[in-house]
Scaffold this motif. Sequence first.
Motif, PDB file in Angstrom:
ATOM      1  N   ALA A  42     -44.695  13.423  -0.631  1.00 22.77           N
ATOM      2  CA  ALA A  42     -44.102  13.103  -2.070  1.00 22.77           C
ATOM      3  C   ALA A  42     -43.260  13.929  -2.617  1.00 22.77           C
ATOM      4  O   ALA A  42     -42.124  13.490  -3.262  1.00 22.77           O
ATOM      5  N   ALA A  43     -43.303  15.146  -2.322  1.00 22.88           N
ATOM      6  CA  ALA A  43     -42.531  16.241  -2.914  1.00 22.88           C
ATOM      7  C   ALA A  43     -41.125  16.177  -2.167  1.00 22.88           C
ATOM      8  O   ALA A  43     -40.001  16.268  -2.841  1.00 22.88           O
ATOM      9  N   GLU A  44     -41.230  15.988  -0.925  1.00 23.49           N
ATOM     10  CA  GLU A  44     -39.676  15.601  -0.040  1.00 23.49           C
ATOM     11  C   GLU A  44     -39.065  14.444  -0.331  1.00 23.49           C
ATOM     12  O   GLU A  44     -37.994  14.283  -0.557  1.00 23.49           O
ATOM     13  N   ASP A  45     -40.077  13.389  -0.624  1.00 28.33           N
ATOM     14  CA  ASP A  45     -39.351  12.134  -1.161  1.00 28.33           C
ATOM     15  C   ASP A  45     -38.679  12.299  -2.437  1.00 28.33           C
ATOM     16  O   ASP A  45     -37.627  11.927  -2.507  1.00 28.33           O
ATOM     17  N   ALA A  46     -39.443  12.959  -3.293  1.00 23.86           N
ATOM     18  CA  ALA A  46     -38.628  12.982  -4.642  1.00 23.86           C
ATOM     19  C   ALA A  46     -37.386  14.019  -4.523  1.00 23.86           C
ATOM     20  O   ALA A  46     -36.593  13.724  -5.053  1.00 23.86           O
TER      21      ALA A  46
END
Length: 256
Positions: free
Chosen positions: A20-24
Amino acid sequence: MADTFRNAGAEFKILFAGEAAEDARRSLALDPGGGKRLSVYFWDAPRTDGAGIRLPLAEAGAIIRLRRPARGRKGDLTAKLRPCEPAALPARWRENRRGKGWKFKIEEDWNGPSGVRSASLKVKGVFEQPACAPGDASTGGPRLTPDQRDLLASAGIGDDHLRDVVALGPIRAVKWTVSRRGPARPLTAELWRIGDDGPQFLELSLRARPADAPRAQEVLERTVRERGLSSAPQQAPKTQTVMTELARNHLRRVER
């Protein structure tokens, strides 16, 4: 003193972990090569407690953090009390102020729906890279100033508590200022990674004056909703989450 805390600023934060950090990061078009690169370290005296990890300083409400830039010589060393008990602060630390090379601030830290007050004293300077691995040449504990020690002592954190601390890190961090329309203060994004293949966390944060706090929180939450992003279900402070992981890695190295 009540007026001081009523007028303190606020910082609202939303944390993303793992994929989710990379998606953000991708959703916000944050270029890994375009942000400010930092190495981040903390100090504590970690120990195991059954299946868990204990961090005595953090549990007592004290955080000691060093940030060293990838470029340039000057970093900053911060001593923070979080949560902060207003009545325990020395009289001279009851309002925001700054001087040459240092800044003291009182603010409310909000992670999701939960907020706590904090007081921090940040000092700029040239700091050596701490020794983190067993067998490294020791650089000793954090190079706290007398004022930083005084602030920690107001919460009962004295030299005895600092005697056995070790450096935890490094965290490879990248920090961006996100361009946007809305309240005057910019949205900030900071990506923290532990090791080359370790866990990563991205935090979005927005600072605001007390009068602007409800609007700032709405802007931050809307930014996440409009992009369909999934934040971490447990919105613990990024520092607490990362320090626990760093402590676990440190204790594994010591046991080898």
